[in-house]
Design a protein around this motif. Structure first.
Motif, PDB file in Angstrom:
ATOM      1  N   ALA A  85       5.670  -2.596   2.085  1.00 38.40           N
ATOM      2  CA  ALA A  85       6.872  -1.896   1.606  1.00 38.40           C
ATOM      3  C   ALA A  85       8.046  -2.851   1.497  1.00 38.40           C
ATOM      4  CB  ALA A  85       7.210  -0.740   2.552  1.00 38.40           C
ATOM      5  N   VAL A  86       8.155  -3.755   2.461  1.00 38.23           N
ATOM      6  CA  VAL A  86       9.275  -4.705   2.442  1.00 38.23           C
ATOM      7  C   VAL A  86       9.170  -5.646   1.236  1.00 38.23           C
ATOM      8  CG1 VAL A  86      10.211  -6.729   3.629  1.00 38.23           C
ATOM      9  CG2 VAL A  86       9.781  -4.628   4.906  1.00 38.23           C
ATOM     10  N   ILE A  87       7.988  -6.202   1.030  1.00 33.35           N
ATOM     11  CA  ILE A  87       7.863  -7.160  -0.084  1.00 33.35           C
ATOM     12  C   ILE A  87       7.997  -6.446  -1.423  1.00 33.35           C
ATOM     13  CG2 ILE A  87       5.331  -7.164  -0.410  1.00 33.35           C
ATOM     14  CD1 ILE A  87       5.588 -10.265  -0.602  1.00 33.35           C
ATOM     15  N   GLY A 105       9.475  -4.458 -12.431  1.00 36.83           N
ATOM     16  CA  GLY A 105       9.587  -4.673 -10.991  1.00 36.83           C
ATOM     17  C   GLY A 105       8.890  -3.569 -10.220  1.00 36.83           C
ATOM     18  N   VAL A 106       9.122  -2.322 -10.617  1.00 37.33           N
ATOM     19  CA  VAL A 106       8.506  -1.194  -9.916  1.00 37.33           C
ATOM     20  C   VAL A 106       6.977  -1.245 -10.036  1.00 37.33           C
ATOM     21  CG1 VAL A 106       8.233   1.316  -9.952  1.00 37.33           C
ATOM     22  CG2 VAL A 106      10.527   0.310 -10.114  1.00 37.33           C
ATOM     23  N   LEU A 107       6.492  -1.502 -11.258  1.00 36.12           N
ATOM     24  CA  LEU A 107       5.036  -1.556 -11.465  1.00 36.12           C
ATOM     25  C   LEU A 107       4.394  -2.685 -10.655  1.00 36.12           C
ATOM     26  CD1 LEU A 107       4.890  -0.975 -15.330  1.00 36.12           C
ATOM     27  CD2 LEU A 107       4.222   0.641 -13.525  1.00 36.12           C
ATOM     28  N   LEU A 114       1.857  -5.650  -5.761  1.00 33.68           N
ATOM     29  CA  LEU A 114       2.148  -6.647  -4.736  1.00 33.68           C
ATOM     30  C   LEU A 114       2.184  -6.010  -3.340  1.00 33.68           C
ATOM     31  CD1 LEU A 114       2.995  -9.443  -3.739  1.00 33.68           C
ATOM     32  CD2 LEU A 114       5.332  -8.944  -4.446  1.00 33.68           C
ATOM     33  N   GLY A 115       2.846  -4.855  -3.247  1.00 35.85           N
ATOM     34  CA  GLY A 115       2.954  -4.163  -1.957  1.00 35.85           C
ATOM     35  C   GLY A 115       1.587  -3.799  -1.408  1.00 35.85           C
ATOM     36  N   ALA A 116       0.731  -3.241  -2.294  1.00 37.08           N
ATOM     37  CA  ALA A 116      -0.618  -2.868  -1.868  1.00 37.08           C
ATOM     38  C   ALA A 116      -1.405  -4.106  -1.442  1.00 37.08           C
ATOM     39  CB  ALA A 116      -1.338  -2.137  -3.002  1.00 37.08           C
ATOM     40  N   GLY A 117      -1.337  -5.149  -2.275  1.00 31.41           N
ATOM     41  CA  GLY A 117      -2.074  -6.374  -1.988  1.00 31.41           C
ATOM     42  C   GLY A 117      -1.649  -6.992  -0.664  1.00 31.41           C
ATOM     43  N   ALA A 118      -0.341  -7.125  -0.468  1.00 32.58           N
ATOM     44  CA  ALA A 118       0.169  -7.765   0.754  1.00 32.58           C
ATOM     45  C   ALA A 118      -0.112  -6.902   1.978  1.00 32.58           C
ATOM     46  CB  ALA A 118       1.670  -8.024   0.612  1.00 32.58           C
ATOM     47  N   GLY A 119       0.073  -5.575   1.811  1.00 33.39           N
ATOM     48  CA  GLY A 119      -0.164  -4.652   2.918  1.00 33.39           C
ATOM     49  C   GLY A 119      -1.605  -4.705   3.403  1.00 33.39           C
ATOM     50  N   LEU A 120      -2.553  -4.741   2.439  1.00 35.14           N
ATOM     51  CA  LEU A 120      -3.963  -4.783   2.799  1.00 35.14           C
ATOM     52  C   LEU A 120      -4.347  -6.128   3.406  1.00 35.14           C
ATOM     53  CD1 LEU A 120      -5.487  -2.957  -0.316  1.00 35.14           C
ATOM     54  CD2 LEU A 120      -5.338  -2.098   2.056  1.00 35.14           C
ATOM     55  N   TRP A 121      -3.831  -7.194   2.779  1.00 34.51           N
ATOM     56  CA  TRP A 121      -4.156  -8.546   3.245  1.00 34.51           C
ATOM     57  C   TRP A 121      -3.798  -8.699   4.722  1.00 34.51           C
ATOM     58  CZ3 TRP A 121      -1.790 -13.556   0.605  1.00 34.51           C
ATOM     59  CH2 TRP A 121      -2.376 -14.687   1.182  1.00 34.51           C
ATOM     60  N   PHE A 122      -2.558  -8.320   5.067  1.00 36.11           N
ATOM     61  CA  PHE A 122      -2.120  -8.518   6.452  1.00 36.11           C
ATOM     62  C   PHE A 122      -2.240  -7.246   7.288  1.00 36.11           C
ATOM     63  CE2 PHE A 122      -0.219 -12.008   4.134  1.00 36.11           C
ATOM     64  CZ  PHE A 122      -0.515 -13.071   4.971  1.00 36.11           C
TER      65      PHE A 122
END
Lengths: 465, 465
Positions: free
Chosen positions: B404-406, B382-384, B389-397
């Motif tokens: 951080a939330v996702i 989950g952490v990895l 996922l956090g980086a991908g979603a943060g950059l996308w939007f």
């Protein structure tokens, strides 16, 4: 590694549901190893079947396992090591003195010895082979030379072979005098002077024939034999299909080199189905229950990363419709239903296809029929479920048009599920790739994309969003 | 039902990948049945092994199958009927004259005859039993009286039993004279005057002992025997665990009533794993490849309805957050990722747990350990994955807070997946329900609800939506 607190809270279960090796026995054995009481250890564990002994080995803390082997001495049957997880076996072998391993292997049938040796480090294995008596060394080296997962690795090299002109009486006399006969056998082989296989005679037929009957009169000529380099999965399928109990193994020149028995094959049959089951669940074939957290996490990570990629792909499809979602938030609420139903229906079709391919029930002859059947099944269940889903969604959001849109999208996605649930594994099979391993990822990618695109696209068009 | 157009387009495959019965053979046999040329039919199909003959029966159009049986006459081995799907067998038996069935069954071992008779209509079965010779009728009726899926249904009632005071010589003479010995056997049984089992002697040991050796000197007393009413799954596990090839079956008074051989057990082992695999894929155990569209759709429908219910439940969780979704449509785009990753990770944990329970590798002794391990595996992966996922979603939007939330929601859901992926099947097992059947539905309900609620809830709180 037992969790005593958890266990005492658990209710009693019936004997047949119980594991053969209880926590109490493990505790008693561990205590005895610590005190070094060999006599008591023999009472506790000396009479265990090799399968139970293996379970005991695995259940003990790793640091006590070598002590068990050493203290039991001759009462530790090394065949127990063929019953434990690979990681447990390798760790224990690492900790045992070479002399103990050599002694243990000498008592084993060649197939069990090969099984234990094959995963060891080359260097350690060479050291052990060197100390074995010449005939054992030759037999084992030969077995280890065959490719991994081949019939040659599984076979037993001790067998009984006689010429066709012998009588039953002479054969029986030979058996009574034989020194190096295998532990158990079910048939004898009939060979020519060049060791080429002519036929087999099951033991019951020898026993039922008179002493002066010639072997050639009672032999089976129609023998299912295997080549030593043949893949064990193929061999296992033949054993199962033709109800074999033992079968000869030959070299490329048709000379008899060993015998396969069903007890080794049973495990292969089980393993191959098990591997498909795990692959469909996204678990690697070599994961073991004894693996640590780090080993397990590492093994499962790659598959999850692939899934993360496909999940982003599905999300990007949703991203095409942000305007529609802003105008009509009900779409966001409902869209996972269409995708999820497609995924489930597709998994049903895929499960059936993957297994029928594995058992060769499905092949060129009937692959067309199965695709057509699954598409029609998807359409039929799609229509029925669309009525339920359409009515439910329509009532929930008091919008019958929305109900009609989601119903239509579901039917489309259920057909897509049936089509790709069969086409994907069939394609992998045709490309000579294992259909069980990657079909799932591809399938859910298709059903997610088609589910989101179908529903959101249709809604955007219908409602003019 | 072959699709010739599809087949000619397919590339050539190697012989070993080919089905044993080719489309060309099926066509030739069908043609021959139509013309009624018995001689040619015997050339084409008279020498087939019963397994291949069964595949041929299944591949023929249903209306030609009775013709195959009748034209082949004595060359049609009824054991072939034990190799086909139940629906194919029942339809064919319905179409055959009773006299043909009676003749066919007379030649079979009792276990095969019971297998063929057990699923027939009571009336038809009674008619057939009535016409069989008395000894066969008694043996078969007795077999059929045992519960379904019991050892008694699988066993063969012909066996060789001798008293302990006989010599090897007398035993061999007895075997040579015996008329009703089973087709093949691997051990003989030693009994007392009341037919109680004393021990067994493998055939190779008889052959290796001198004629004047008394049987009691060479018998195995430590015998794994089974009760006739015992569940076949349990029997199969013992065969596999203890590498058995045959084993005696006794009645409640310990009297010998039959023998089980590994060839029947291999199919049980395969079926039990197969049933778990299908159950995990949402397919009923009795679905067969020969089923029609209607049969297949009907069998799969209930599971899909249950899934529709749980999908609605998950949707209703999303429905709690419509306001948040309206304010921030990116949440709708991203939310399926969290749910899907949890579902995949949970399925991994569940797959491993279900199988380890089925093979009894997992039990009271180690269930605590596996729950802890899977929770930690979920946390670690989950952490990895959260970083990715956090980086991908943060950059996308272009919104690092959203990343951080996702990321946080994913970690929570992965832990939930590990926990419920083990707890759910363990609970079903403890309640004596099959963990393979319903675990999946429960698991994805938990991971969907936790995925949507966790992500949307956290986002609502974080962004003050």
């Amino acid at each position: 590694m037992a969790e005593p607190e958890l266990q005492t809270e658990e209710p009693e279960v019936e004997g047949d549901e119980e594991q053969a090796i209880t926590a109490a026995l493990v505790e008693a054995v561990a205590e005895t190893i610590r005190t070094g009481d060999a006599e008591r250890l023999r009472t506790l564990a000396g009479d265990l079947h090799e399968a139970d002994l293996g379970e005991l080995v695995a259940a003990l803390p790793a640091d006590l396992r070598p002590g068990l082997v050493e203290l039991l001495g001759e009462d530790f049957h090394f065949a127990a090591l063929t019953e434990v997880d690979e990681s447990v076996r390798l760790e224990l072998l690492e900790d045992l003195p070479t002399e103990t391993i050599v002694e243990g292997l000498r008592d084993l049938d060649s197939d069990d010895a090969v099984y234990i040796l094959e995963d060891m480090e080359d260097e350690d294995r060479a050291e052990i082979l060197e100390r074995l008596p010449l005939p054992d060394r030759v037999a084992l080296t030969r077995g280890l030379d065959f490719p991994e997962e081949s019939a040659g690795r599984l076979m037993q090299t001790d067998f009984v072979a006689v010429p066709p002109f012998w009588t039953v009486g002479r054969t029986i006399d030979h058996l009574r005098e034989m020194e190096d006969a295998p532990e158990t056998f079910y048939e004898i082989f009939v060979i020519d002077p060049y060791f080429k296989l002519i036929g087999t005679v099951p033991l019951d037929r020898i026993l039922r024939s008179t002493r002066n009957t010639r072997i050639e009169k009672i032999l089976n000529e129609d023998v299912r034999s295997f080549e030593a380099t043949q893949d064990r999965e193929e061999v296992a399928r033949s054993f199962q299909r033709y109800n074999l109990v033992s079968a000869p193994v030959t070299d490329p020149d048709d000379r008899l080199v060993g015998v396969l028995t069903v007890d080794d094959i049973v495990d292969v049959i089980q393993q191959e189905t098990e591997e498909d089951l795990r692959a469909l669940g996204g678990v690697m074939g070599d994961e073991e229950l004894s693996d640590t957290v780090v080993e397990t996490a590492r093994g499962r990570f790659p598959w999850l990363v692939v899934n993360l990629g496909t999940a982003f792909l599905a999300a990007s499809v949703i991203g095409l419709f942000t305007k529609s979602l802003e105008h009509m938030v009900a779409l966001a609420v409902l869209m996972p239903i269409v995708a999820s139903m497609g995924g489930n229906a597709g998994t049903q079709a895929m499960t059936v296809t993957v297994r029928a391919l594995a058992t060769r029930e499905l092949g060129r002859r009937n692959s067309g029929r199965i695709v057509v059947r699954e598409v029609l099944v998807g359409a039929a269940n799609g229509v029925l479920l669309a009525v339920l889903l359409g009515a439910g969604a329509g009532l929930w959001f008091k919008n019958l048009d929305l109900g009609a849109v989601i119903a239509s999208a579901l039917i489309v996605n259920m057909v897509v599920a049936g089509l790709f649930g069969t086409i994907i594994p069939l394609t992998f099979h045709k490309l000579k790739l294992d259909p069980a391993v990657a079909s799932g990822v591809f399938l859910t990618t298709f059903t997610d994309v088609s589910g989101f695109f179908g529903f959101l696209g249709l809604a955007t068009w219908w409602f003019g969003l």
